[in-house]
Design a protein around this motif. Sequence first.
Motif, PDB file in Angstrom:
ATOM      1  N   LEU A 225      42.894 -48.935  27.220  1.00 22.92           N
ATOM      2  CA  LEU A 225      42.454 -50.274  27.589  1.00 22.92           C
ATOM      3  C   LEU A 225      42.807 -50.604  29.040  1.00 22.92           C
ATOM      4  O   LEU A 225      41.997 -51.178  29.773  1.00 22.92           O
ATOM      5  N   PHE A 226      44.024 -50.234  29.461  1.00 24.98           N
ATOM      6  CA  PHE A 226      44.425 -50.487  30.844  1.00 24.98           C
ATOM      7  C   PHE A 226      43.560 -49.685  31.821  1.00 24.98           C
ATOM      8  O   PHE A 226      43.177 -50.191  32.878  1.00 24.98           O
ATOM      9  N   LEU A 227      43.267 -48.426  31.476  1.00 26.25           N
ATOM     10  CA  LEU A 227      42.408 -47.620  32.343  1.00 26.25           C
ATOM     11  C   LEU A 227      41.024 -48.250  32.477  1.00 26.25           C
ATOM     12  O   LEU A 227      40.449 -48.264  33.573  1.00 26.25           O
ATOM     13  N   GLN A 228      40.479 -48.787  31.398  1.00 24.52           N
ATOM     14  CA  GLN A 228      39.165 -49.425  31.472  1.00 24.52           C
ATOM     15  C   GLN A 228      39.202 -50.628  32.406  1.00 24.52           C
ATOM     16  O   GLN A 228      38.311 -50.815  33.227  1.00 24.52           O
ATOM     17  N   VAL A 229      40.271 -51.427  32.312  1.00 30.91           N
ATOM     18  CA  VAL A 229      40.427 -52.579  33.211  1.00 30.91           C
ATOM     19  C   VAL A 229      40.555 -52.100  34.656  1.00 30.91           C
ATOM     20  O   VAL A 229      39.938 -52.663  35.572  1.00 30.91           O
ATOM     21  N   LEU A 230      41.352 -51.052  34.880  1.00 30.30           N
ATOM     22  CA  LEU A 230      41.532 -50.532  36.231  1.00 30.30           C
ATOM     23  C   LEU A 230      40.248 -49.925  36.789  1.00 30.30           C
ATOM     24  O   LEU A 230      39.937 -50.094  37.976  1.00 30.30           O
ATOM     25  N   PHE A 231      39.470 -49.235  35.951  1.00 31.83           N
ATOM     26  CA  PHE A 231      38.181 -48.696  36.388  1.00 31.83           C
ATOM     27  C   PHE A 231      37.233 -49.835  36.766  1.00 31.83           C
ATOM     28  O   PHE A 231      36.536 -49.765  37.783  1.00 31.83           O
ATOM     29  N   ASP A 232      37.186 -50.882  35.941  1.00 37.27           N
ATOM     30  CA  ASP A 232      36.333 -52.032  36.244  1.00 37.27           C
ATOM     31  C   ASP A 232      36.752 -52.675  37.564  1.00 37.27           C
ATOM     32  O   ASP A 232      35.909 -53.052  38.386  1.00 37.27           O
ATOM     33  N   HIS A 233      38.051 -52.810  37.763  1.00 36.09           N
ATOM     34  CA  HIS A 233      38.570 -53.395  39.005  1.00 36.09           C
ATOM     35  C   HIS A 233      38.159 -52.537  40.200  1.00 36.09           C
ATOM     36  O   HIS A 233      37.751 -53.069  41.238  1.00 36.09           O
ATOM     37  N   ALA A 234      38.239 -51.212  40.065  1.00 38.09           N
ATOM     38  CA  ALA A 234      37.838 -50.308  41.147  1.00 38.09           C
ATOM     39  C   ALA A 234      36.344 -50.409  41.411  1.00 38.09           C
ATOM     40  O   ALA A 234      35.910 -50.428  42.570  1.00 38.09           O
ATOM     41  N   ASN A 235      35.532 -50.490  40.348  1.00 37.56           N
ATOM     42  CA  ASN A 235      34.082 -50.563  40.507  1.00 37.56           C
ATOM     43  C   ASN A 235      33.639 -51.870  41.160  1.00 37.56           C
ATOM     44  O   ASN A 235      32.570 -51.927  41.771  1.00 37.56           O
ATOM     45  N   MET A 236      34.447 -52.926  41.025  1.00 36.95           N
ATOM     46  CA  MET A 236      34.130 -54.208  41.668  1.00 36.95           C
ATOM     47  C   MET A 236      34.663 -54.263  43.100  1.00 36.95           C
ATOM     48  O   MET A 236      34.559 -55.284  43.758  1.00 36.95           O
ATOM     49  N   GLY A 237      35.267 -53.171  43.577  1.00 35.49           N
ATOM     50  CA  GLY A 237      35.797 -53.135  44.932  1.00 35.49           C
ATOM     51  C   GLY A 237      37.211 -53.680  45.044  1.00 35.49           C
ATOM     52  O   GLY A 237      37.664 -54.023  46.135  1.00 35.49           O
ATOM     53  N   GLY A 238      37.916 -53.745  43.947  1.00 37.47           N
ATOM     54  CA  GLY A 238      39.261 -54.303  43.941  1.00 37.47           C
ATOM     55  C   GLY A 238      40.284 -53.473  44.686  1.00 37.47           C
ATOM     56  O   GLY A 238      41.327 -53.996  45.086  1.00 37.47           O
ATOM     57  N   PHE A 239      40.012 -52.185  44.891  1.00 33.41           N
ATOM     58  CA  PHE A 239      40.943 -51.326  45.622  1.00 33.41           C
ATOM     59  C   PHE A 239      40.458 -51.046  47.039  1.00 33.41           C
ATOM     60  O   PHE A 239      40.946 -50.137  47.704  1.00 33.41           O
ATOM     61  N   ASP A 240      39.490 -51.824  47.527  1.00 34.44           N
ATOM     62  CA  ASP A 240      38.994 -51.676  48.893  1.00 34.44           C
ATOM     63  C   ASP A 240      39.724 -52.647  49.810  1.00 34.44           C
ATOM     64  O   ASP A 240      40.177 -53.719  49.374  1.00 34.44           O
ATOM     65  N   GLY A 241      39.820 -52.300  51.055  1.00 38.68           N
ATOM     66  CA  GLY A 241      40.417 -53.199  52.042  1.00 38.68           C
ATOM     67  C   GLY A 241      41.881 -53.494  51.749  1.00 38.68           C
ATOM     68  O   GLY A 241      42.650 -52.613  51.391  1.00 38.68           O
ATOM     69  N   ALA A 242      42.253 -54.753  51.902  1.00 39.14           N
ATOM     70  CA  ALA A 242      43.637 -55.192  51.668  1.00 39.14           C
ATOM     71  C   ALA A 242      43.829 -55.449  50.177  1.00 39.14           C
ATOM     72  O   ALA A 242      43.950 -56.595  49.732  1.00 39.14           O
ATOM     73  N   PHE A 243      43.868 -54.378  49.419  1.00 40.17           N
ATOM     74  CA  PHE A 243      43.886 -54.495  47.950  1.00 40.17           C
ATOM     75  C   PHE A 243      45.209 -55.005  47.391  1.00 40.17           C
ATOM     76  O   PHE A 243      45.282 -55.352  46.222  1.00 40.17           O
ATOM     77  N   THR A 244      46.259 -55.069  48.210  1.00 44.45           N
ATOM     78  CA  THR A 244      47.554 -55.543  47.708  1.00 44.45           C
ATOM     79  C   THR A 244      47.769 -57.036  47.950  1.00 44.45           C
ATOM     80  O   THR A 244      48.833 -57.553  47.603  1.00 44.45           O
TER      81      THR A 244
END
Length: 171
Positions: free
Chosen positions: A115-134
């Motif tokens: 379940l956590f991986l699915q949330v993290l994949f969705d976050h990555a697909n929405m660009g959540g790890f792009d730019g200033a992701f922290t």
Amino acid sequence: MKKLLPVLFLIVGLGAGAGAGVFLGPGEKAEEKAEAKDSEYSEDAAEKKEAKAKPEKSEEETPSGSEYVKFPKQFVIPIVTKDHISALATVSLSLEAVEGSTEAVYSKEPKLRDLFLQVLFDHANMGGFDGAFTRPDNLAPLRKALNDVARNELGDIVKDVLIVDIARQDT
């Protein structure tokens, strides 16, 4: 004479080393002290050693009635750009849970990881790890989604999902 001098130095050196070892080495008193120390090792000493190995949690460190359950492995999330993996994000998570619920969390670990991986994949697909992701405003939706998933799966034993470590490695 030239050949006799190195042999003489060798004999004198060995004699001096042996003499220093006898003079400076542990005597009978040191052996007696070691034996006495071993015999003093009792259950009290064992309890003290265990207490040092397991530090007590103070109320300042942990809210009362809470414990932290760390997931043993990191979550690795591929970041896909234009149909190829451009980076990898790694995330370490822990759960703040009701005290005494560690076994319940670990028994559901495979399901929670999925379940956590699915949330993290969705976050990555929405660009959540792009730019200033922290930045806090970028991590807030991720935290909320992880909390929602954990509470849906485990119920009220989950108090919070903690992002312990997060990193991105461009390829």
